[in-house]
Design a protein around this motif. Structure first.
Motif, PDB file in Angstrom:
ATOM      1  N   THR A   6       0.830  -1.205   0.000  1.00  0.00           N
ATOM      2  CA  THR A   6       0.000   0.000   0.000  1.00  0.00           C
ATOM      3  C   THR A   6       0.862   1.252   0.000  1.00  0.00           C
ATOM      4  O   THR A   6       0.577   2.216  -0.714  1.00  0.00           O
ATOM      5  CB  THR A   6      -0.939  -0.001   1.224  1.00  0.00           C
ATOM      6  N   VAL A  96      -6.126  -1.613  -4.274  1.00  0.00           N
ATOM      7  CA  VAL A  96      -6.407  -1.138  -2.921  1.00  0.00           C
ATOM      8  C   VAL A  96      -7.257  -2.164  -2.162  1.00  0.00           C
ATOM      9  O   VAL A  96      -7.244  -2.202  -0.939  1.00  0.00           O
ATOM     10  CB  VAL A  96      -7.085   0.244  -2.981  1.00  0.00           C
ATOM     11  N   VAL A  99      -6.106  -4.225   0.937  1.00  0.00           N
ATOM     12  CA  VAL A  99      -6.157  -3.758   2.320  1.00  0.00           C
ATOM     13  C   VAL A  99      -7.255  -4.501   3.083  1.00  0.00           C
ATOM     14  O   VAL A  99      -7.140  -4.726   4.283  1.00  0.00           O
ATOM     15  CB  VAL A  99      -6.370  -2.232   2.362  1.00  0.00           C
TER      16      VAL A  99
END
Length: 146
Positions: A6, A96, A99
């Motif tokens: 990330t 993303v 996550v």
């Protein structure tokens, strides 16, 4: 691995140098390979039927599959200079979703997402009332000024 990936994704920007873009792409390939190996080891350890019983493992499959598709499309776009690659930024944003793999180990984050999940119906009711209110004032405005 997820947190490091990330952070590396945060370094991507417009007009990156070719070396920087290549480093980010290689990092994405390495992290995706780590996720695939982790998923396969889990499947080998507990068996596919037991693995698929958990909703978190199903999320892992979806996130890992999206990551594999992202890597494949990026490699195909690099290999074929004339191909249409307008959809690649959308696939990059799907990274993303990795996550969300942290949610199963972070108890506080899990509580937060559960609270968000249970508040969605109430939020939809408020949005419906708000849209009716806006529609009402649109009609009033059209009658007064239109």
């Amino acid at each position: 691995v997820i947190v490091c990936n990330t952070i590396i994704m945060l370094f991507a920007h417009y007009n990156m140098s070719s070396q920087w873009e290549m480093a980010i792409n290689y990092t994405n390939i390495i992290v995706t390979a780590i996720f695939v190996v982790e998923m396969l080891l889990k499947i080998l350890a507990v068996g596919l039927p037991v693995y698929l019983r958990s909703g978190w493992n199903k999320l892992d499959i979806v996130v890992t599959s999206l990551s594999i598709l992202n890597v494949l499309f990026e490699q195909l776009a690099d290999d074929e200079a004339g191909s249409s690659t307008r959809f690649l930024p959308v696939l990059r944003t799907l990274r993303v979703a990795r996550v969300f793999r942290l949610v199963k180990s972070a108890k506080g984050m899990r509580k937060l997402l559960n609270t968000l999940y249970w508040s969605i119906p109430a939020t939809l009711n408020v949005a419906l009332v708000l849209s009716m209110f806006i529609y009402l004032w649109i009609i009033v405005g059209m009658n007064l000024f239109g």
